[in-house]
Scaffold this motif. Structure first.
Motif, PDB file in Angstrom:
ATOM      1  N   LYS A 115       0.850  -1.204  -0.030  1.00 17.85           N
ATOM      2  CA  LYS A 115       0.001   0.107   0.263  1.00 17.85           C
ATOM      3  C   LYS A 115       1.012   1.116   0.280  1.00 17.85           C
ATOM      4  O   LYS A 115       2.012   1.551   0.705  1.00 17.85           O
ATOM      5  N   THR A 153      -7.264  -5.500   4.512  1.00 16.74           N
ATOM      6  CA  THR A 153      -6.862  -3.812   4.391  1.00 16.74           C
ATOM      7  C   THR A 153      -5.617  -3.762   5.474  1.00 16.74           C
ATOM      8  O   THR A 153      -4.702  -3.030   5.320  1.00 16.74           O
ATOM      9  N   LEU A 192      -1.108   1.536  -4.732  1.00 18.19           N
ATOM     10  CA  LEU A 192      -0.300   0.474  -4.669  1.00 18.19           C
ATOM     11  C   LEU A 192       1.147   0.778  -5.248  1.00 18.19           C
ATOM     12  O   LEU A 192       1.276   1.504  -6.272  1.00 18.19           O
TER      13      LEU A 192
END
Length: 211
Positions: A115, A153, A192
């Motif tokens: 991330k 997540t 990303l």
């Protein structure tokens, strides 16, 4: 002169094994000045331990580097002249003193996905993160989906997206697209890295000369 050591712990995808006969080369650059990166160290060997992760020590001279100095590392591993890793640089920084840092490597068939940014909002504890590997069209827009992966997540380690190398075209540019579940069944975009990447180098054509 005071020297310190950053132990770069080189992680591989789950169930990855190093076969006897693999060769490794590692290049570390000081990228504290991004406009003028400079070689910090370089190493290679044809003797690799099968124990994972691999610990590669990077020695830091405190008279040359300040705390917070940034570095990039590029790892290449080959077996019988075939490259096992994607040609991707990873970055890390010196936090002062001796310490460890985790480096997650991408192999041919598994991409370590990180991330890079997220909206500053809350999300459910069991929120899922979705990753798609897509082929980019000539205009740079996303095209066909090559493969997908799902993770959580909240996880702090990268998601490994598995793809089929036989679906990949030499020289073709690909991208990773991410989204995650928010409250109220909303699906939101996030950033990303790596963003865009070429998974297989362009095949160089050997020139043909006439008689």
């Amino acid at each position: 002169m005071t020297q310190h050591t950053i132990n770069t712990l080189l992680h591989f995808p789950p169930r990855f094994e190093l076969l006897p006969g693999c060769e490794i080369s590692i290049k570390v650059q000081d990228i504290s000045n991004r406009n003028a990166p400079k070689l910090h160290s370089q190493w290679g060997s044809n003797h690799l331990s099968s124990t994972l992760p691999i610990n590669f020590p990077v020695v830091i001279d405190s008279e040359v580097n300040e705390v917070g100095s940034r570095f990039s590392i590029n790892v290449k591993i080959s077996f019988l002249d075939s490259q096992l890793l994607l040609d991707l640089d990873q970055t890390f920084w010196w936090g002062g003193g001796d310490h460890d840092t985790d480096i997650y490597l991408s192999t041919v068939s598994h991409i370590a996905v990180f991330k890079s940014w997220m909206p500053q909002i809350g999300y459910p504890a069991d929120s899922k993160l979705f990753v798609k590997l897509v082929e980019l069209n000539d205009d740079g827009q996303p095209g066909a989906v090559i493969d997908e992966a799902v993770g959580l997540t909240a996880q702090t380690t990268p998601i490994y997206l598995k793809y089929n190398p036989f679906k990949i075209w030499p020289g073709q540019e690909y991208a990773l697209i991410g989204s995650f579940e928010g409250y109220g069944q909303k699906v939101l975009a996030l950033g990303l890295k790596p963003g865009k990447l070429i998974l297989q180098p362009q095949i160089e054509q050997t020139p043909i000369f006439g008689d």
